[in-house]
Every structure is written in C-alpha cells, then in structure tokens.
Motif scaffolding. Structure first.
Motif, PDB file in Angstrom:
ATOM      1  N   GLY A   1       0.805  -1.185   0.000  1.00  0.00           N
ATOM      2  CA  GLY A   1       0.000   0.000   0.000  1.00  0.00           C
ATOM      3  C   GLY A   1       0.852   1.255   0.000  1.00  0.00           C
ATOM      4  N   ASP A   2       0.187   2.381   0.144  1.00  0.00           N
ATOM      5  CA  ASP A   2       0.851   3.674   0.133  1.00  0.00           C
ATOM      6  C   ASP A   2       1.818   3.851   1.302  1.00  0.00           C
ATOM      7  OD1 ASP A   2      -0.461   4.412  -2.164  1.00  0.00           O
ATOM      8  OD2 ASP A   2      -2.097   5.434  -1.102  1.00  0.00           O
ATOM      9  N   GLU A   3       1.446   3.346   2.472  1.00  0.00           N
ATOM     10  CA  GLU A   3       2.313   3.478   3.638  1.00  0.00           C
ATOM     11  C   GLU A   3       3.631   2.738   3.446  1.00  0.00           C
ATOM     12  OE1 GLU A   3       0.673   2.581   7.448  1.00  0.00           O
ATOM     13  OE2 GLU A   3      -1.227   3.537   6.947  1.00  0.00           O
ATOM     14  N   VAL A   4       3.568   1.555   2.901  1.00  0.00           N
ATOM     15  CA  VAL A   4       4.769   0.752   2.676  1.00  0.00           C
ATOM     16  C   VAL A   4       5.689   1.446   1.686  1.00  0.00           C
ATOM     17  CG1 VAL A   4       5.637  -1.446   1.800  1.00  0.00           C
ATOM     18  CG2 VAL A   4       3.607  -1.402   3.251  1.00  0.00           C
ATOM     19  N   LEU A   5       5.121   1.968   0.609  1.00  0.00           N
ATOM     20  CA  LEU A   5       5.928   2.676  -0.383  1.00  0.00           C
ATOM     21  C   LEU A   5       6.575   3.924   0.215  1.00  0.00           C
ATOM     22  CD1 LEU A   5       3.715   2.379  -3.569  1.00  0.00           C
ATOM     23  CD2 LEU A   5       5.873   1.226  -3.092  1.00  0.00           C
ATOM     24  N   ARG A   6       5.827   4.664   1.032  1.00  0.00           N
ATOM     25  CA  ARG A   6       6.364   5.864   1.679  1.00  0.00           C
ATOM     26  C   ARG A   6       7.523   5.496   2.603  1.00  0.00           C
ATOM     27  NH1 ARG A   6       5.101   7.521   6.573  1.00  0.00           N
ATOM     28  NH2 ARG A   6       3.176   6.333   6.571  1.00  0.00           N
ATOM     29  N   ASP A   7       7.352   4.450   3.404  1.00  0.00           N
ATOM     30  CA  ASP A   7       8.411   4.015   4.313  1.00  0.00           C
ATOM     31  C   ASP A   7       9.642   3.546   3.547  1.00  0.00           C
ATOM     32  OD1 ASP A   7       6.782   4.612   6.433  1.00  0.00           O
ATOM     33  OD2 ASP A   7       6.238   2.526   6.854  1.00  0.00           O
ATOM     34  N   ARG A   8       9.447   2.843   2.473  1.00  0.00           N
ATOM     35  CA  ARG A   8      10.586   2.350   1.680  1.00  0.00           C
ATOM     36  C   ARG A   8      11.334   3.500   1.012  1.00  0.00           C
ATOM     37  NH1 ARG A   8       9.837  -3.619  -0.620  1.00  0.00           N
ATOM     38  NH2 ARG A   8       8.815  -4.484   1.200  1.00  0.00           N
ATOM     39  N   ARG A   9      10.605   4.494   0.540  1.00  0.00           N
ATOM     40  CA  ARG A   9      11.264   5.676  -0.037  1.00  0.00           C
ATOM     41  C   ARG A   9      12.090   6.394   1.015  1.00  0.00           C
ATOM     42  NH1 ARG A   9       6.358   7.266  -2.402  1.00  0.00           N
ATOM     43  NH2 ARG A   9       6.217   6.256  -4.398  1.00  0.00           N
ATOM     44  N   HIS A  10      11.514   6.537   2.207  1.00  0.00           N
ATOM     45  CA  HIS A  10      12.212   7.204   3.306  1.00  0.00           C
ATOM     46  C   HIS A  10      13.490   6.452   3.670  1.00  0.00           C
ATOM     47  CE1 HIS A  10      12.709   8.303   7.669  1.00  0.00           C
ATOM     48  NE2 HIS A  10      12.758   9.466   7.071  1.00  0.00           N
ATOM     49  N   LEU A  11      13.406   5.140   3.780  1.00  0.00           N
ATOM     50  CA  LEU A  11      14.594   4.334   4.089  1.00  0.00           C
ATOM     51  C   LEU A  11      15.629   4.414   2.973  1.00  0.00           C
ATOM     52  CD1 LEU A  11      13.005   1.151   5.688  1.00  0.00           C
ATOM     53  CD2 LEU A  11      14.415   2.866   6.826  1.00  0.00           C
ATOM     54  N   ALA A  12      15.174   4.427   1.731  1.00  0.00           N
ATOM     55  CA  ALA A  12      16.101   4.489   0.603  1.00  0.00           C
ATOM     56  C   ALA A  12      16.827   5.829   0.546  1.00  0.00           C
ATOM     57  CB  ALA A  12      15.348   4.243  -0.700  1.00  0.00           C
ATOM     58  N   GLU A  13      16.143   6.910   0.874  1.00  0.00           N
ATOM     59  CA  GLU A  13      16.745   8.235   0.794  1.00  0.00           C
ATOM     60  C   GLU A  13      17.622   8.552   1.987  1.00  0.00           C
ATOM     61  OE1 GLU A  13      13.548  10.978   0.284  1.00  0.00           O
ATOM     62  OE2 GLU A  13      12.942  10.089  -1.616  1.00  0.00           O
ATOM     63  N   ASP A  14      17.149   8.260   3.193  1.00  0.00           N
ATOM     64  CA  ASP A  14      17.839   8.700   4.400  1.00  0.00           C
ATOM     65  C   ASP A  14      18.501   7.591   5.207  1.00  0.00           C
ATOM     66  OD1 ASP A  14      17.190  11.398   3.979  1.00  0.00           O
ATOM     67  OD2 ASP A  14      15.207  11.089   4.826  1.00  0.00           O
ATOM     68  N   GLY A  15      18.124   6.353   5.001  1.00  0.00           N
ATOM     69  CA  GLY A  15      18.780   5.252   5.675  1.00  0.00           C
ATOM     70  C   GLY A  15      18.185   4.906   7.032  1.00  0.00           C
ATOM     71  N   LEU A  16      18.864   3.997   7.699  1.00  0.00           N
ATOM     72  CA  LEU A  16      18.451   3.471   8.995  1.00  0.00           C
ATOM     73  C   LEU A  16      19.612   3.586   9.967  1.00  0.00           C
ATOM     74  CD1 LEU A  16      16.460   1.659  10.751  1.00  0.00           C
ATOM     75  CD2 LEU A  16      17.705  -0.276   9.799  1.00  0.00           C
ATOM     76  N   VAL A  17      19.344   4.046  11.174  1.00  0.00           N
ATOM     77  CA  VAL A  17      20.356   4.169  12.218  1.00  0.00           C
ATOM     78  C   VAL A  17      19.849   3.422  13.442  1.00  0.00           C
ATOM     79  CG1 VAL A  17      21.607   5.769  13.720  1.00  0.00           C
ATOM     80  CG2 VAL A  17      21.168   6.385  11.353  1.00  0.00           C
ATOM     81  N   VAL A  18      20.672   2.487  13.945  1.00  0.00           N
ATOM     82  CA  VAL A  18      20.298   1.690  15.116  1.00  0.00           C
ATOM     83  C   VAL A  18      21.300   1.955  16.241  1.00  0.00           C
ATOM     84  CG1 VAL A  18      19.845  -0.619  15.998  1.00  0.00           C
ATOM     85  CG2 VAL A  18      19.339  -0.096  13.621  1.00  0.00           C
ATOM     86  N   PRO A  19      20.928   2.784  17.221  1.00  0.00           N
ATOM     87  CA  PRO A  19      21.796   2.975  18.376  1.00  0.00           C
ATOM     88  C   PRO A  19      21.585   1.829  19.379  1.00  0.00           C
ATOM     89  CG  PRO A  19      19.923   4.443  18.525  1.00  0.00           C
ATOM     90  CD  PRO A  19      19.796   3.698  17.228  1.00  0.00           C
ATOM     91  N   VAL A  20      22.676   1.215  19.807  1.00  0.00           N
ATOM     92  CA  VAL A  20      22.611   0.117  20.772  1.00  0.00           C
ATOM     93  C   VAL A  20      23.219   0.625  22.077  1.00  0.00           C
ATOM     94  CG1 VAL A  20      23.274  -2.244  21.288  1.00  0.00           C
ATOM     95  CG2 VAL A  20      22.820  -1.568  18.919  1.00  0.00           C
ATOM     96  N   VAL A  21      22.392   0.664  23.136  1.00  0.00           N
ATOM     97  CA  VAL A  21      22.812   1.199  24.424  1.00  0.00           C
ATOM     98  C   VAL A  21      22.633   0.107  25.476  1.00  0.00           C
ATOM     99  CG1 VAL A  21      22.406   3.002  26.145  1.00  0.00           C
ATOM    100  CG2 VAL A  21      22.073   3.507  23.723  1.00  0.00           C
ATOM    101  N   ALA A  22      23.706  -0.176  26.218  1.00  0.00           N
ATOM    102  CA  ALA A  22      23.645  -1.179  27.290  1.00  0.00           C
ATOM    103  C   ALA A  22      23.552  -0.456  28.627  1.00  0.00           C
ATOM    104  CB  ALA A  22      24.887  -2.060  27.249  1.00  0.00           C
ATOM    105  N   ILE A  23      22.518  -0.799  29.398  1.00  0.00           N
ATOM    106  CA  ILE A  23      22.278  -0.171  30.695  1.00  0.00           C
ATOM    107  C   ILE A  23      22.195  -1.257  31.760  1.00  0.00           C
ATOM    108  CG2 ILE A  23      20.628   1.172  32.062  1.00  0.00           C
ATOM    109  CD1 ILE A  23      19.866   2.645  29.528  1.00  0.00           C
ATOM    110  N   ASN A  24      22.837  -1.023  32.889  1.00  0.00           N
ATOM    111  CA  ASN A  24      22.778  -1.944  34.021  1.00  0.00           C
ATOM    112  C   ASN A  24      21.353  -1.914  34.564  1.00  0.00           C
ATOM    113  OD1 ASN A  24      22.877  -2.963  36.759  1.00  0.00           O
ATOM    114  ND2 ASN A  24      25.091  -2.874  36.565  1.00  0.00           N
TER     115      ASN A  24
END
Length: 104
Positions: A1-24
C-alpha cells in the motif's frame, strides 16, 4: 500500500540508524560506550559523525533520571528523539532511528 511505499522511499533516501545502548538493570548506569549501526546512511565524514553521536548518547543517558533509565520505553524514546535531532542538525538528513536498549 501507500504506507509501505512511503516508508521504503524514506529508508532508501535517508537510511536506517540503530543505536545500541547497554544499561545496568539494577543501577541504571551506562555499561560501556553506545554503538551506532547504520544501513543506507552514507556520508563522507560518517565515522566522525557517529563517534560524536555515541558521545551524545552517553550524555543523554547519564543526564536522564534513574526512573527514565530503568523504564525502557522512556529511555528508548529519549535516545531516539535526541539522536534524530542531532543527525538532522549535523547531516541535514532524517534517517529512521530504531533504538535498542539492552539491560545487563
């Protein structure tokens, strides 16, 4: 649908960033330096930018209250908002930020 296409365009243009934080889990203190993993977020000075981002995340977690640090939902949202603001300001791009908080 439209939402999936919008999300895929956003990921293709700007990418994905995954911050991994370890907390006690008991003390709420940061365990080590946060790690930032990227996919599709390519820039000339990306290594320097990500190192600055990791320092920012350390400061964000250390300045958070104990209640925020022990509540995964609150700290995850705080990390997401602050890192997204930092990346938008420094790079002009708006990557999708997906924080991972590990309790140790």
């Amino acid at each position: 649908g439209d939402e999936v296409l919008r999300d895929r365009r956003h990921l293709a243009e700007d990418g994905l960033v995954v911050p991994v934080v370890a907390i006690n889990g008991q003390t709420g203190m940061l365990e080590g330096v946060p790690e930032i993993i990227t996919r599709g977020f390519v820039m000339e000075n990306a290594a320097e930018l990500l190192a600055d981002g990791a320092r920012l995340l350390s400061e964000v977690v250390e300045q958070a209250s104990v209640e925020e640090r022990t509540d995964q939902g609150l700290i995850k949202e705080k990390v997401r908002v602050e890192l997204r603001r930092f990346l938008r300001k420094r790079s002009g791009r708006r990557p999708f930020v997906l924080p991972v908080i590990m309790e140790i």
